[in-house]
Scaffold this motif. Sequence first.
Motif, short mmCIF file in Angstrom:
data_model
loop_
_atom_site.label_atom_id
_atom_site.label_comp_id
_atom_site.label_asym_id
_atom_site.label_seq_id
_atom_site.Cartn_x
_atom_site.Cartn_y
_atom_site.Cartn_z
N GLY A 105 47.84 33.69 37.12
CA GLY A 105 48.42 33.88 35.79
C GLY A 105 48.62 35.32 35.39
O GLY A 105 48.90 35.61 34.23
N LYS A 106 48.49 36.23 36.33
CA LYS A 106 48.72 37.65 36.06
C LYS A 106 49.88 38.13 36.90
O LYS A 106 50.00 37.79 38.07
CB LYS A 106 47.46 38.46 36.36
CG LYS A 106 46.31 38.10 35.44
CD LYS A 106 45.10 38.93 35.71
CE LYS A 106 44.00 38.48 34.75
NZ LYS A 106 42.80 39.27 34.89
N LEU A 107 50.73 38.93 36.28
CA LEU A 107 51.91 39.46 36.94
C LEU A 107 51.71 40.96 37.14
O LEU A 107 51.40 41.68 36.20
CB LEU A 107 53.16 39.20 36.09
CG LEU A 107 54.47 39.79 36.57
CD1 LEU A 107 54.88 39.19 37.92
CD2 LEU A 107 55.57 39.55 35.53
N ARG A 108 51.91 41.39 38.37
CA ARG A 108 51.83 42.82 38.70
C ARG A 108 53.16 43.23 39.30
O ARG A 108 53.61 42.65 40.28
CB ARG A 108 50.69 43.08 39.67
CG ARG A 108 50.64 44.55 40.14
CD ARG A 108 49.50 44.78 41.06
NE ARG A 108 48.40 45.26 40.24
CZ ARG A 108 47.46 46.08 40.71
NH1 ARG A 108 47.45 46.45 41.95
NH2 ARG A 108 46.53 46.50 39.90
N LEU A 109 53.80 44.22 38.68
CA LEU A 109 55.06 44.77 39.18
C LEU A 109 54.82 46.20 39.63
O LEU A 109 54.41 47.05 38.83
CB LEU A 109 56.13 44.74 38.08
CG LEU A 109 56.48 43.36 37.53
CD1 LEU A 109 57.47 43.49 36.37
CD2 LEU A 109 57.06 42.48 38.61
N THR A 110 55.04 46.46 40.89
CA THR A 110 54.86 47.79 41.45
C THR A 110 56.22 48.40 41.69
O THR A 110 57.04 47.84 42.42
CB THR A 110 54.08 47.73 42.77
OG1 THR A 110 52.84 47.05 42.55
CG2 THR A 110 53.82 49.12 43.32
#
Length: 130
Positions: A105-110
Amino acid sequence: MKKLLLLFAFISLISCTSEENFKRADISGEWKMTAYLGFVPELPQIEKGSVVWNIGATNISMTNNSEHAYVSQEGTFSYLWLNAETILINYPDFPGYYKVNLLDGKLRLTRTVQPGTPEVSDQPVLEFEK
């Protein structure tokens, strides 16, 4: 009849876009930024809900009510999947490439560069929760 079936199969294969040929994460919905990690003198404290990205099928609506303008642009921008892990956001001044990681449920955009080009170190990382 076989030739006709083969013709239809061939047409449907060549008409598929590359976006349809891979499984991608479902990132649709309203995402609230929880952290901005980057090479800045002091990491900004992001109050959850002050920076919100509303991600649809082809557009991302971004609002930034934080005191840190550099953590997110404001506006609505189109985006597309380039492969199973990278999206391209069509900002007006320059393209924004991001590697997508969706877990628990967590979004990480690098932030990254165009696929196929050398990586750049110390790219910003944006973290979101619904």
